[in-house]
Design a protein around this motif. Sequence first.
Motif, mmCIF file in Angstrom:
data_model
loop_
_atom_site.group_PDB
_atom_site.id
_atom_site.type_symbol
_atom_site.label_atom_id
_atom_site.label_comp_id
_atom_site.label_asym_id
_atom_site.label_seq_id
_atom_site.Cartn_x
_atom_site.Cartn_y
_atom_site.Cartn_z
ATOM 1 N N THR A 1 97.672 72.348 -42.586
ATOM 2 C CA THR A 1 98.247 73.460 -41.830
ATOM 3 C C THR A 1 98.427 73.080 -40.361
ATOM 4 O O THR A 1 99.456 73.379 -39.748
ATOM 5 N N VAL A 2 97.424 72.419 -39.799
ATOM 6 C CA VAL A 2 97.529 71.956 -38.412
ATOM 7 C C VAL A 2 98.677 70.959 -38.283
ATOM 8 O O VAL A 2 99.518 71.058 -37.381
ATOM 9 N N GLY A 3 98.743 70.006 -39.218
ATOM 10 C CA GLY A 3 99.809 69.010 -39.180
ATOM 11 C C GLY A 3 101.192 69.630 -39.339
ATOM 12 O O GLY A 3 102.140 69.239 -38.667
ATOM 13 N N GLY A 4 101.287 70.632 -40.223
ATOM 14 C CA GLY A 4 102.563 71.296 -40.447
ATOM 15 C C GLY A 4 103.070 72.010 -39.209
ATOM 16 O O GLY A 4 104.264 71.971 -38.901
ATOM 17 N N SER A 5 102.162 72.651 -38.479
ATOM 18 C CA SER A 5 102.575 73.352 -37.257
ATOM 19 C C SER A 5 103.097 72.376 -36.211
ATOM 20 O O SER A 5 103.996 72.708 -35.427
ATOM 21 N N LEU A 6 102.563 71.168 -36.189
ATOM 22 C CA LEU A 6 103.044 70.146 -35.259
ATOM 23 C C LEU A 6 104.429 69.652 -35.670
ATOM 24 O O LEU A 6 105.287 69.381 -34.822
ATOM 25 N N LEU A 7 104.654 69.550 -36.980
ATOM 26 C CA LEU A 7 105.962 69.114 -37.471
ATOM 27 C C LEU A 7 107.018 70.201 -37.299
ATOM 28 O O LEU A 7 108.210 69.912 -37.212
ATOM 29 N N GLY A 8 106.562 71.485 -37.271
ATOM 30 C CA GLY A 8 107.499 72.579 -37.057
ATOM 31 C C GLY A 8 107.675 73.523 -38.218
ATOM 32 O O GLY A 8 108.727 74.158 -38.343
ATOM 33 N N VAL A 9 106.649 73.648 -39.088
ATOM 34 C CA VAL A 9 106.745 74.582 -40.216
ATOM 35 C C VAL A 9 105.521 75.493 -40.229
ATOM 36 O O VAL A 9 104.510 75.222 -39.569
ATOM 37 N N SER A 10 105.624 76.566 -40.984
ATOM 38 C CA SER A 10 104.526 77.538 -41.057
ATOM 39 C C SER A 10 103.415 77.036 -41.971
ATOM 40 O O SER A 10 103.439 75.885 -42.428
ATOM 41 N N THR A 11 102.461 77.884 -42.259
ATOM 42 C CA THR A 11 101.220 77.514 -42.940
ATOM 43 C C THR A 11 101.423 76.703 -44.214
ATOM 44 O O THR A 11 102.207 77.077 -45.090
ATOM 45 N N THR A 12 100.703 75.596 -44.319
ATOM 46 C CA THR A 12 100.695 74.752 -45.514
ATOM 47 C C THR A 12 99.493 75.121 -46.374
ATOM 48 O O THR A 12 98.405 75.370 -45.848
ATOM 49 N N THR A 13 99.703 75.151 -47.683
ATOM 50 C CA THR A 13 98.612 75.567 -48.558
ATOM 51 C C THR A 13 98.720 74.883 -49.919
ATOM 52 O O THR A 13 99.738 74.252 -50.235
ATOM 53 N N ALA A 14 97.663 75.011 -50.720
ATOM 54 C CA ALA A 14 97.684 74.478 -52.081
ATOM 55 C C ALA A 14 98.682 75.275 -52.913
ATOM 56 O O ALA A 14 98.775 76.489 -52.792
ATOM 57 N N PHE A 15 99.429 74.591 -53.754
ATOM 58 C CA PHE A 15 100.483 75.247 -54.532
ATOM 59 C C PHE A 15 100.024 75.537 -55.953
ATOM 60 O O PHE A 15 99.519 74.649 -56.644
ATOM 61 N N VAL A 16 100.233 76.783 -56.379
ATOM 62 C CA VAL A 16 99.827 77.184 -57.721
ATOM 63 C C VAL A 16 100.627 76.427 -58.777
ATOM 64 O O VAL A 16 100.188 76.282 -59.921
ATOM 65 N N PHE B 1 106.662 69.200 -32.460
ATOM 66 C CA PHE B 1 105.822 69.440 -31.286
ATOM 67 C C PHE B 1 106.428 70.488 -30.345
ATOM 68 O O PHE B 1 106.187 70.452 -29.141
ATOM 69 N N HIS B 2 107.176 71.438 -30.909
ATOM 70 C CA HIS B 2 107.756 72.505 -30.090
ATOM 71 C C HIS B 2 106.922 73.780 -30.166
ATOM 72 O O HIS B 2 107.390 74.836 -29.742
ATOM 73 N N LEU B 3 105.724 73.695 -30.708
ATOM 74 C CA LEU B 3 104.853 74.860 -30.768
ATOM 75 C C LEU B 3 104.347 75.236 -29.371
ATOM 76 O O LEU B 3 104.154 74.367 -28.525
ATOM 77 N N ASP B 4 104.165 76.538 -29.150
ATOM 78 C CA ASP B 4 103.687 77.039 -27.857
ATOM 79 C C ASP B 4 102.293 77.629 -28.069
ATOM 80 O O ASP B 4 102.150 78.797 -28.416
ATOM 81 N N ILE B 5 101.286 76.797 -27.857
ATOM 82 C CA ILE B 5 99.909 77.212 -28.120
ATOM 83 C C ILE B 5 99.411 78.200 -27.072
ATOM 84 O O ILE B 5 98.736 79.181 -27.397
ATOM 85 N N MET B 6 99.758 77.989 -25.831
ATOM 86 C CA MET B 6 99.248 78.845 -24.756
ATOM 87 C C MET B 6 99.721 80.288 -24.914
ATOM 88 O O MET B 6 98.957 81.230 -24.667
ATOM 89 N N SER B 7 100.967 80.478 -25.343
ATOM 90 C CA SER B 7 101.467 81.839 -25.547
ATOM 91 C C SER B 7 100.782 82.510 -26.725
ATOM 92 O O SER B 7 100.712 83.743 -26.789
#
Length: 432
Positions: free
Chosen positions: A289-304, A227-233
Amino acid sequence: MGFFKLKKYNTNVKTEFTAGLTTFLTMMYIVPVNGFILADAGLPMDAVITATALITILATIFSGLWSNTPIAMSVGMGLNAYFSYGLVLGMKIPWQTGLGIVFLSGILFVILSFTNFRVWIMTSIPLNLRRAISAGIGTFIAFIGLKQMGMIVASPATLVTLGDFTKDTVLLGTFGLILTFVLFAYNLKGAFILSILITSIVGWIFGIGAAPTSLFSSPASISPIFFHLDIMSAISLSLLPVIITFLVTDMFDTLGTLTGVGSRANLFQENNKDDKSLQKTLEADAIATVGGSLLGVSTTTAFVESASGVEAGGRTGLTAVFTALLFITTLFMLPLFKSIPPNAIYPILVVVGVLMFSELGKINFEKVDFATSAAAFFIVLLMPLTYSITNGISAGFIVYTIIKLVKKETKDINIGIILLTFISLLVFILRG
């Protein structure tokens, strides 16, 4: 296992477990690799490793239960490199703002996943430009891998040149790269993780990094990034093109992966109106992806790498659930992951780049028009040269539209292309 409809898909629990184990082995590398990549952006590696494992577990279980497909999810290669080296290090954006950008792109993806926008935007962009974008991202992350290994370095005379191959770290990276190519060429399951393990052992033997004193420990806390993401910036007109880039690239990546994996498992059949699996998998991807940003990681996606599980017989969400449960073990492997020499990790970026670049071979340049050729050229060239996926995509759309307008081929310019070209112009107008 009536919930997963195993009989309908002609599979059983044993087959689904074997498939889940196969997928786990082929994509386990993402936990340490993502830890190294995001650590370069200033995020604490210990926390990132735990967060990566957590989002992989949660997203993959959710995908399996929600869509009942054998699709595993984790932090996407390519966009994690763009996050660290393009945004944070390249554009000097704080990683907290970067996570805010990922969050906003994820929210947009969630909203659009419940509409027909994804179909509209994908059909608006010519297939060959989509292939060029994939190839461009491949060159970008391969360039990053080579740079991080020291195989190429900055040069005042030629911008870049070969690195010092007498250095032990560079030699280790070269060994790791060759080994990864060889293992992958033989289609060995778990080629990436095997390469990292063998290269690490070689590094430890020759004193490049220290071997772990223990293999397991309690999971590290994610409190430094949770939860250290800065949405307003992140809510800024100048960052709008970057948000769109994350959104569109995630859509390309996900749909490309699902198309390839689906063709092998007879999933996501567009002609079957009762098949909602594609829609549900996209929804799971967006929510992850939304959940990952809250946990503190970049974009989550389906893996080939889910394709490996499909090849092993996986057909339902039970495969994904087994994969997720196996990933729980990675929560306790922090000492092992932290002891891995960096140059045992970065060869993976180069090989993934090669795999993505192969999409360019699907473009028949003898038959495509000049606008497509020129756009593809700028997309692939400018991503690594400008250290930015956004710049490459933007230049490609601008060149494509200008040439089409000059040649009065307006039939090839639709509303989607116009919208993306306008956003692309903003990239260069708002650079200051």
